[in-house]
Design a protein around this motif. Structure first.
Motif, PDB file in Angstrom:
ATOM      1  N   THR A 138     -38.445  90.007  18.801  1.00  0.00           N
ATOM      2  CA  THR A 138     -38.921  90.000  20.193  1.00  0.00           C
ATOM      3  C   THR A 138     -38.599  91.304  20.892  1.00  0.00           C
ATOM      4  OG1 THR A 138     -38.605  87.601  20.332  1.00  0.00           O
ATOM      5  CG2 THR A 138     -38.768  88.807  22.415  1.00  0.00           C
ATOM      6  N   MET A 139     -37.399  91.815  20.623  1.00  0.00           N
ATOM      7  CA  MET A 139     -36.948  93.017  21.317  1.00  0.00           C
ATOM      8  C   MET A 139     -37.745  94.250  20.928  1.00  0.00           C
ATOM      9  SD  MET A 139     -34.978  93.814  23.696  1.00  0.00           S
ATOM     10  CE  MET A 139     -34.744  95.403  24.489  1.00  0.00           C
ATOM     11  N   VAL A 140     -38.344  94.241  19.735  1.00  0.00           N
ATOM     12  CA  VAL A 140     -39.137  95.396  19.308  1.00  0.00           C
ATOM     13  C   VAL A 140     -40.299  95.641  20.267  1.00  0.00           C
ATOM     14  CG1 VAL A 140     -40.688  96.273  17.528  1.00  0.00           C
ATOM     15  CG2 VAL A 140     -38.505  95.266  16.889  1.00  0.00           C
ATOM     16  N   TRP A 141     -41.068  94.567  20.571  1.00  0.00           N
ATOM     17  CA  TRP A 141     -42.185  94.752  21.494  1.00  0.00           C
ATOM     18  C   TRP A 141     -41.728  94.765  22.943  1.00  0.00           C
ATOM     19  CZ3 TRP A 141     -42.981  91.151  25.221  1.00  0.00           C
ATOM     20  CH2 TRP A 141     -42.554  89.838  24.985  1.00  0.00           C
ATOM     21  N   LEU A 142     -40.663  94.010  23.243  1.00  0.00           N
ATOM     22  CA  LEU A 142     -40.169  93.968  24.614  1.00  0.00           C
ATOM     23  C   LEU A 142     -39.599  95.331  25.020  1.00  0.00           C
ATOM     24  CD1 LEU A 142     -39.651  92.337  27.146  1.00  0.00           C
ATOM     25  CD2 LEU A 142     -37.471  91.576  26.157  1.00  0.00           C
ATOM     26  N   GLY A 143     -38.975  96.024  24.060  1.00  0.00           N
ATOM     27  CA  GLY A 143     -38.448  97.356  24.353  1.00  0.00           C
ATOM     28  C   GLY A 143     -39.551  98.316  24.750  1.00  0.00           C
ATOM     29  N   THR A 144     -40.704  98.221  24.063  1.00  0.00           N
ATOM     30  CA  THR A 144     -41.856  99.059  24.397  1.00  0.00           C
ATOM     31  C   THR A 144     -42.389  98.722  25.781  1.00  0.00           C
ATOM     32  OG1 THR A 144     -42.462  99.234  22.071  1.00  0.00           O
ATOM     33  CG2 THR A 144     -44.164  99.746  23.691  1.00  0.00           C
ATOM     34  N   VAL A 145     -42.424  97.423  26.087  1.00  0.00           N
ATOM     35  CA  VAL A 145     -42.879  96.987  27.414  1.00  0.00           C
ATOM     36  C   VAL A 145     -41.946  97.532  28.497  1.00  0.00           C
ATOM     37  CG1 VAL A 145     -43.210  94.989  28.919  1.00  0.00           C
ATOM     38  CG2 VAL A 145     -44.027  94.916  26.556  1.00  0.00           C
ATOM     39  N   LEU A 146     -40.645  97.473  28.240  1.00  0.00           N
ATOM     40  CA  LEU A 146     -39.681  97.977  29.218  1.00  0.00           C
ATOM     41  C   LEU A 146     -39.861  99.482  29.444  1.00  0.00           C
ATOM     42  CD1 LEU A 146     -36.439  96.061  28.100  1.00  0.00           C
ATOM     43  CD2 LEU A 146     -37.747  95.725  30.214  1.00  0.00           C
ATOM     44  N   THR A 147     -40.153 100.209  28.369  1.00  0.00           N
ATOM     45  CA  THR A 147     -40.395 101.645  28.499  1.00  0.00           C
ATOM     46  C   THR A 147     -41.623 101.917  29.357  1.00  0.00           C
ATOM     47  OG1 THR A 147     -39.393 102.119  26.348  1.00  0.00           O
ATOM     48  CG2 THR A 147     -40.882 103.776  27.241  1.00  0.00           C
ATOM     49  N   LEU A 148     -42.704 101.189  29.094  1.00  0.00           N
ATOM     50  CA  LEU A 148     -43.932 101.359  29.874  1.00  0.00           C
ATOM     51  C   LEU A 148     -43.713 101.004  31.335  1.00  0.00           C
ATOM     52  CD1 LEU A 148     -46.539  99.865  27.370  1.00  0.00           C
ATOM     53  CD2 LEU A 148     -46.197 102.268  27.942  1.00  0.00           C
ATOM     54  N   VAL A 149     -42.981  99.915  31.578  1.00  0.00           N
ATOM     55  CA  VAL A 149     -42.691  99.499  32.955  1.00  0.00           C
ATOM     56  C   VAL A 149     -41.858 100.569  33.663  1.00  0.00           C
ATOM     57  CG1 VAL A 149     -41.417  97.834  34.376  1.00  0.00           C
ATOM     58  CG2 VAL A 149     -42.888  97.026  32.521  1.00  0.00           C
ATOM     59  N   ALA A 150     -40.863 101.122  32.963  1.00  0.00           N
ATOM     60  CA  ALA A 150     -40.012 102.152  33.557  1.00  0.00           C
ATOM     61  C   ALA A 150     -40.823 103.386  33.927  1.00  0.00           C
ATOM     62  CB  ALA A 150     -38.889 102.524  32.584  1.00  0.00           C
ATOM     63  N   VAL A 151     -41.716 103.794  33.032  1.00  0.00           N
ATOM     64  CA  VAL A 151     -42.546 104.981  33.298  1.00  0.00           C
ATOM     65  C   VAL A 151     -43.489 104.729  34.472  1.00  0.00           C
ATOM     66  CG1 VAL A 151     -44.373 106.449  32.369  1.00  0.00           C
ATOM     67  CG2 VAL A 151     -42.395 105.866  30.962  1.00  0.00           C
ATOM     68  N   LEU A 152     -44.153 103.567  34.468  1.00  0.00           N
ATOM     69  CA  LEU A 152     -45.082 103.249  35.551  1.00  0.00           C
ATOM     70  C   LEU A 152     -44.350 103.116  36.881  1.00  0.00           C
ATOM     71  CD1 LEU A 152     -47.423 100.657  33.782  1.00  0.00           C
ATOM     72  CD2 LEU A 152     -47.947 103.020  34.400  1.00  0.00           C
ATOM     73  N   LEU A 153     -43.171 102.499  36.861  1.00  0.00           N
ATOM     74  CA  LEU A 153     -42.380 102.351  38.088  1.00  0.00           C
ATOM     75  C   LEU A 153     -41.967 103.714  38.629  1.00  0.00           C
ATOM     76  CD1 LEU A 153     -40.973 100.451  40.092  1.00  0.00           C
ATOM     77  CD2 LEU A 153     -38.992 100.431  38.561  1.00  0.00           C
ATOM     78  N   SER A 154     -41.558 104.588  37.731  1.00  0.00           N
ATOM     79  CA  SER A 154     -41.166 105.938  38.150  1.00  0.00           C
ATOM     80  C   SER A 154     -42.345 106.681  38.750  1.00  0.00           C
ATOM     81  CB  SER A 154     -40.617 106.720  36.945  1.00  0.00           C
ATOM     82  OG  SER A 154     -39.462 106.111  36.425  1.00  0.00           O
ATOM     83  N   MET A 155     -43.510 106.545  38.116  1.00  0.00           N
ATOM     84  CA  MET A 155     -44.706 107.218  38.622  1.00  0.00           C
ATOM     85  C   MET A 155     -45.072 106.729  40.021  1.00  0.00           C
ATOM     86  SD  MET A 155     -47.032 107.289  35.135  1.00  0.00           S
ATOM     87  CE  MET A 155     -48.459 107.935  35.995  1.00  0.00           C
ATOM     88  N   VAL A 156     -44.989 105.421  40.223  1.00  0.00           N
ATOM     89  CA  VAL A 156     -45.382 104.850  41.512  1.00  0.00           C
ATOM     90  C   VAL A 156     -44.374 105.218  42.606  1.00  0.00           C
ATOM     91  CG1 VAL A 156     -45.714 102.699  42.791  1.00  0.00           C
ATOM     92  CG2 VAL A 156     -46.684 102.953  40.504  1.00  0.00           C
ATOM     93  N   VAL A 157     -43.094 104.989  42.326  1.00  0.00           N
ATOM     94  CA  VAL A 157     -42.062 105.230  43.343  1.00  0.00           C
ATOM     95  C   VAL A 157     -41.908 106.719  43.634  1.00  0.00           C
ATOM     96  CG1 VAL A 157     -39.620 104.973  43.910  1.00  0.00           C
ATOM     97  CG2 VAL A 157     -40.822 103.121  42.741  1.00  0.00           C
ATOM     98  N   ALA A 158     -41.738 107.518  42.571  1.00  0.00           N
ATOM     99  CA  ALA A 158     -41.560 108.956  42.767  1.00  0.00           C
ATOM    100  C   ALA A 158     -42.834 109.608  43.301  1.00  0.00           C
ATOM    101  CB  ALA A 158     -41.143 109.621  41.453  1.00  0.00           C
TER     102      ALA A 158
END
Length: 234
Positions: free
Chosen positions: A169-189
């Motif tokens: 589960t963590m293999v795909w969830l880790g990728t999702v977390l990375t994408l969420v972090a990047v998108l969140l950074s793009m939106v907030v910053a």
């Protein structure tokens, strides 16, 4: 697309390779995770080879991945192999935060072309604002600080997940977390820093253009007045 390519290679490709090797070819979790780490490692090596100088951050990330891969292979612990990904995120996040306090924000290299649109007028406006506008300088530093903080938070979450969530589960969830972090950074910053900076640069470019036009008009009027005076005297 060029800026997103490393994300695809470092997150999407390894995830796909893991499930193909694990579910399709029946490799163990450690072996599948190990082989799926090859693409990011090769990309980092290539980025070091093609540069004229040594990229310290890329070299550090490569060392972290190599040590983590070797340790995981020896211990046979797939969770340790997952945890090494969080170490990589933490290295990048901490580097971004430290760069802000050193006065050389890492994200400025990508922020400046976006804000200035790559034009000479925009770049000249950037330089003037950096020299004379405290709000502009704060936004520039805050941009990298936001990215670093979000990536560091992602690191903590992935490290916890590596030892509390099933590996598969963590293999795909880790990728999702990375994408969420990047998108969140793009939106907030982007919303709190890049957009206001872009508006300030645009306003500065327009101010200089208006000043130049006014000066030209004044010069033309002065020339016309001088010519009229000469004609009258003649």
């Amino acid at each position: 697309m060029q800026s997103l390519l490393p994300l695809v290679l470092d997150a999407g490709v390894p995830m796909a390779m893991y499930f193909i090797l694990s579910d399709g070819f029946g490799l163990s979790e450690v072996a599948a995770l190990g082989w799926s780490s090859v693409v990011p490692a090769l990309r980092t090596v290539w980025s070091l080879v093609r540069r004229t100088g040594v990229n310290g951050l890329a070299l550090l990330i490569l060392v972290v991945n190599a040590v983590g891969l070797a340790t995981s292979t020896v211990t046979g612990d797939p969770r340790l192999m997952l945890a090494k990904d969080s170490v990589t995120s933490s290295v990048i996040g901490i580097s971004m935060i430290v760069s802000v306090f050193l006065g050389k924000p890492l994200m400025t290299a990508g922020l400046k072309p976006f804000v200035t649109k790559g034009g000479p007028d925009g770049e000249a406006a950037w330089d003037r604002l950096m020299a004379g506008s405290a709000p502009f300088r704060r936004a520039e530093r805050r941009f990298s600080l936001i990215w670093g903080t979000v990536l560091l938070t992602e690191c903590v979450v992935k490290a916890i997940g590596a030892y509390t969530i099933p590996v598969h589960t963590m293999v795909w969830l880790g990728t999702v977390l990375t994408l969420v972090a990047v998108l969140l950074s793009m939106v907030v910053a982007g919303g709190s820093c890049a957009d206001p900076m872009e508006k300030m640069v645009k306003a500065e470019v327009e101010r200089v253009a208006d000043t130049a036009a006014a000066d030209t008009g004044t010069a033309v009027s002065a020339s016309a007045s001088a010519a009229t005076a000469v004609g009258a005297a003649g």
